[in-house]
Each structure stands twice: as structure tokens, then as C-alpha cells.
Design an enzyme around this catalytic site. Structure first.
Site, short mmCIF file in Angstrom:
data_model
loop_
_atom_site.label_atom_id
_atom_site.label_comp_id
_atom_site.label_asym_id
_atom_site.label_seq_id
_atom_site.Cartn_x
_atom_site.Cartn_y
_atom_site.Cartn_z
N LYS A 66 16.48 -56.58 -10.98
CA LYS A 66 17.72 -56.43 -10.24
C LYS A 66 17.86 -57.51 -8.64
O LYS A 66 16.83 -58.07 -8.36
CB LYS A 66 17.05 -55.27 -9.11
CG LYS A 66 18.25 -54.53 -8.47
CD LYS A 66 18.02 -53.34 -7.48
CE LYS A 66 16.65 -53.03 -6.07
NZ LYS A 66 17.59 -51.95 -5.55
N ASN A 158 14.84 -38.42 14.90
CA ASN A 158 15.09 -40.12 14.52
C ASN A 158 15.13 -40.74 16.01
O ASN A 158 16.36 -40.11 17.00
CB ASN A 158 16.37 -39.73 14.10
CG ASN A 158 17.42 -41.11 13.45
OD1 ASN A 158 16.14 -41.68 12.33
ND2 ASN A 158 18.44 -41.25 13.47
N SER A 197 14.20 -47.90 9.50
CA SER A 197 14.19 -49.29 9.22
C SER A 197 13.79 -49.70 11.38
O SER A 197 13.70 -51.62 11.55
CB SER A 197 15.36 -50.20 8.88
OG SER A 197 16.91 -49.18 10.48
N GLY A 218 10.07 -46.91 4.11
CA GLY A 218 11.10 -47.50 5.21
C GLY A 218 10.58 -49.25 4.83
O GLY A 218 11.74 -49.55 5.33
N GLY A 290 5.50 -46.65 -0.17
CA GLY A 290 6.14 -46.85 -1.08
C GLY A 290 6.94 -47.77 -0.91
O GLY A 290 7.77 -47.83 0.44
P1 NAD Z 1 20.70 -46.95 7.48
O1 NAD Z 1 20.76 -48.26 8.20
O2 NAD Z 1 21.22 -46.29 7.00
O3 NAD Z 1 19.29 -46.53 8.87
C1 NAD Z 1 17.97 -46.52 9.24
C2 NAD Z 1 17.20 -45.31 10.03
O4 NAD Z 1 16.21 -46.07 11.30
C3 NAD Z 1 17.82 -44.62 10.77
O5 NAD Z 1 17.64 -43.54 10.65
C4 NAD Z 1 17.78 -45.49 12.15
O6 NAD Z 1 17.81 -44.17 13.13
C5 NAD Z 1 16.28 -45.69 12.16
N1 NAD Z 1 16.02 -46.57 12.99
C6 NAD Z 1 16.93 -47.83 13.59
N2 NAD Z 1 16.47 -48.74 14.71
C7 NAD Z 1 15.21 -48.00 14.76
C8 NAD Z 1 13.43 -48.31 15.55
N3 NAD Z 1 14.14 -49.31 16.29
N4 NAD Z 1 12.93 -47.82 15.47
C9 NAD Z 1 12.46 -45.77 14.57
N5 NAD Z 1 13.91 -46.09 13.82
C10 NAD Z 1 15.07 -47.17 13.87
O7 NAD Z 1 18.59 -47.67 6.74
P2 NAD Z 1 18.89 -46.61 5.32
O8 NAD Z 1 19.12 -47.34 4.12
O9 NAD Z 1 18.58 -45.54 5.30
O10 NAD Z 1 17.30 -47.85 4.60
C11 NAD Z 1 16.16 -47.38 5.57
C12 NAD Z 1 14.67 -47.83 5.52
O11 NAD Z 1 14.31 -47.52 3.86
C13 NAD Z 1 15.23 -49.61 5.52
O12 NAD Z 1 14.00 -50.36 6.43
C14 NAD Z 1 15.61 -49.91 4.15
O13 NAD Z 1 15.00 -51.52 3.79
C15 NAD Z 1 14.29 -49.02 3.43
N6 NAD Z 1 14.18 -49.13 2.04
C16 NAD Z 1 13.38 -49.07 1.59
C17 NAD Z 1 13.38 -48.94 -0.17
C18 NAD Z 1 11.74 -48.72 -0.69
O14 NAD Z 1 12.07 -48.45 -2.10
N7 NAD Z 1 10.86 -48.43 0.08
C19 NAD Z 1 14.64 -48.65 -0.57
C20 NAD Z 1 15.61 -49.01 0.36
C21 NAD Z 1 15.36 -48.79 1.21
#
Ligand code: NAD
Length: 319
Positions: A66, A158, A197, A218, A290
Site C-alpha cells: 500500500k 471528543n 490523533s 489512533g 491496533g
Molecule cells: P481525523 O482528523 O478525522 O480525526 C482526528 C480525531 O482526533 C478527532 O476526533 C479529533 O477531535 C481528535 N483529536 C485531535 N487532536 C486531539 C488532541 N490533542 N487530543 C485528543 N484528541 C484529539 O482523523 P481520523 O482519520 O479519524 O484518524 C484518527 C487517528 O487514527 C489518526 O491518528 C490516524 O493516523 C489513525 N489511524 C490509525 C489506523 C490504524 O490502522 N491503527 C488507520 C487509520 C487511521
């Protein structure tokens, strides 16, 4: 080779398809039939990130990569900031098999991993789902979690409260009452999904009751953190891949702080394959870290290609 465009993915692959594909590849990893290659991830400047996650699943006859990343300027151009594509190759000959749009697949495979952990590790009588996070991925997480337990309500917190109504609308669609709570309200949850994030812990040890299952989804990069490390010390910890968990996953902090060791972390695939125990008592806290592995992407892309061939939506090209 086949091309399966991003626009076709939603009509092809269901959360159930993603669940089955990811569960099979996690089990193959635990049996030693599948492994991830080293991840390449580069900062391109101006906030742009690009990288490659790849692997080989001999049991699933899948090899590939990917390629994708985060491009913060995209939204202003009318595109989503996360962009990815999956390329599959024949593991016997190296010939290219398919190129598949990877954006929706990423959300589906991430939600599938979380749901697999809930299915395998949460108490069967779990009734209250707690959501920490309300961004793009959270909606997929909520939908997938609701398929594996008979939840009666959803509570959510959130960092940006204005984002919660969008998640509330998904709960309403699923017929589940939805309530915004403070973090200490998470004590009422039987299952908690964290999908933010955040750069520092939001959910503390004191916010979690005995017997809870957590899917911490996350933290996928060095420096991100969603929960207090003491929580990992109190929990039985599982992950998709131990090497990623201790370096880029939620466990990076507890391991660096000496609260848990790498040997305390169990691959979820070992539970699926019957090689390790899952939850050991109703009071135990279980926590799935995860981190997101390349084999998950290849598994769902492989499923999408099979479905695209069956339904005739795959575009065939000769190279
Ligand atoms: P997004 O930008 O749509 O949402 C971000 C989220 O994090 C929101 O709920 C926001 O309010 C919150 N946030 C931002 N700053 C924050 C802080 N300082 N304290 C607490 N919360 C905070 O992002 P998304 O696409 O929903 O992705 C969320 C996370 O998941 C990212 O870190 C992304 O990299 C991760 N992710 C992980 C996997 C995996 O396989 N584990 C896959 C995809 C995404």
C-alpha cells in the site's frame, strides 16, 4: 492486470467481507504463514507524509504494497487529505495482479481490526460502547463495533466537542441512544474504542472500569498517544503486530517507561488461531493496540479484487 477504482469499492466490499479478510490474515501472521515487510515512511515537508506498507501472505496467496500518505493541502483542492492505493502481485511470479483504490479500504480494514478485537476479547454481555474520538475513522469504528456485540447505548467524548453530533447521527442510524460524556463518564463503558490523533493521553487509568475491553486504534506513529501507560500495565495487552506495537503503537509509551515488556504483548492472531488465550476473567481489562499493518490492506484489497472480478466491475489492462 485489474484496476479496481476507488469509486467502486463502496459497492463491492462490506464490513463483513473486511472482517473475514483481516481475521484470516491475522491468523496467518500468527501461524508464520504471513509477514509484513519493513515500513517505509518519509516526511516530505510542509506536513506531507508518504510511505509504503507491504507484506506477503502465503496462505492467502497475496503479496503487495500500500502506497499512501497524508497531504494536508488536498482539502483545499477538493480531495481528502489521506490518499492511498494498493498494488497486488502474484507471489509465485512477481507479475502485477491489481491496482486498487485504498482510501475506503483503509477505513474498513482499520474498523475490522477493532471489531475483531471486540469480538474475541470483550465480555459477551457488553452493553455500553464508549467512543473516544469523533473524526473520519470513528464512524467506521462505531458501525463495525455495533456488528459484534448487542450494545444498548453509546457514550462518547471528543477533544473537539463540536464533532460529536456527526458521530451521534451514526449511532441514531444504528438505533442506539447516544450521549456525550466527560472522560470520567467512560467508567460506564464495557468496550471503549479510542480513535484520535492525540499527541498525549486523554483516557486515564482511573477512567476505565474492571472488565472493560479497549480498542486503541489512533496511535500509529511515534509520538502519538491516547491512553495513560498505567492502563496498559493493568490490562492484558494484545496487538496486530508486536514489533509495531512497541515502536509506533500505543504500547510504545508503556514499554519505554518500563511498565510492560514486549513479551507481555500477545498478537491477536494467536488468539484467533487458538495458540493463545484471550480474556481470562470477567474482571480483566483487555486492550488491543491496533497499529495498522500492511497485510490488512492487502487482505481487503484481495477481497475487493475477487468481488470486482465476480461482478464485472474490474477494469482489465495489459502491461
Ligand atoms: P481525523 O482528523 O478525522 O480525526 C482526528 C480525531 O482526533 C478527532 O476526533 C479529533 O477531535 C481528535 N483529536 C485531535 N487532536 C486531539 C488532541 N490533542 N487530543 C485528543 N484528541 C484529539 O482523523 P481520523 O482519520 O479519524 O484518524 C484518527 C487517528 O487514527 C489518526 O491518528 C490516524 O493516523 C489513525 N489511524 C490509525 C489506523 C490504524 O490502522 N491503527 C488507520 C487509520 C487511521
Amino acid at each position: 492486470m485489474f484496476i479496481v477504482p476507488e469509486s467502486e469499492i463502496a459497492g463491492l466490499i462490506t464490513p463483513e467481507d473486511a472482517f473475514a479478510a483481516v481475521e484470516a490474515t491475522f491468523a496467518a501472521m500468527a501461524r508464520g504463514d504471513a509477514y509484513n515487510f519493513p515500513v517505509v515512511r518519509e516526511a516530505l515537508g510542509e506536513g506531507r507524509q508518504y510511505g509504503f506498507k507491504s507484506g506477503l501472505d502465503r496462505a492467502g496467496a497475496i503479496m503487495g504494497v500500500k502506497a499512501g500518505g497524508y497531504f494536508p493541502g488536498n482539502a483545499a483542492k477538493g480531495m481528502i487529505n489521506h490518499q492511498s492505493s494498493v498494488f497486488l502481485f502474484d507471489p509465485d511470479t512477481g507479475r502485477p495482479i491489481a491496482m486498487v483504490g485504498g482510501n475506503l479500504l483503509t477505513a474498513l480494514r482499520t474498523a475490522a481490526a477493532s471489531a475483531i478485537s471486540i469480538d474475541r476479547l470483550a465480555r459477551k454481555d457488553a452493553k455500553v460502547l464508549g467512543m473516544v474520538g469523533a473524526g473520519h475513522q470513528a464512524q467506521f469504528q462505531l458501525r463495525a463495533a455495533a456488528k459484534v456485540r448487542d450494545f444498548e447505548r453509546v457514550i462518547a467524548w471528543n477533544y473537539h466537542p463540536d464533532m460529536l453530533p456527526t458521530l451521534g447521527a451514526v449511532a441514531a442510524e444504528l438505533g442506539l441512544p447516544f450521549e456525550a460524556v466527560e472522560l470520567d463518564g467512560m467508567r460506564a463503558a464495557d468496550v471503549i474504542v479510542t480513535i484520535t490523533s492525540a499527541p498525549a493521553a486523554s483516557l486515564l487509568d482511573a477512567h476505565v472500569s474492571p472488565g472493560t475491553h479497549l480498542a486503541c486504534m489512533g496511535t500509529d506513529t511515534k509520538g502519538k498517544q491516547e491512553v495513560e501507560p498505567a492502563l496498559l500495565a493493568r490490562a492484558r495487552v494484545f496487538t496486530d503486530e508486536v514489533a509495531q506495537s512497541v515502536t509506533i503503537g500505543e504500547a510504545q509509551h508503556a514499554v519505554a517507561g518500563g511498565l510492560i515488556a514486549e513479551s507481555d504483548i500477545t498478537p491477536i492472531g494467536a488468539v484467533i488461531a487458538g495458540l493463545a488465550e484471550g480474556r481470562q476473567s470477567d474482571d480483566q481489562i483487555t486492550l488491543f493496540d491496533g497499529t495498522g499493518v500492511g497485510l490488512q490492506d492487502l487482505a481487503v484489497a484481495g477481497a475487493a479484487v475477487r468481488l470486482a472480478q465476480e461482478t464485472g466491475v474490474a477494469v482489465t489492462v495489459t502491461i
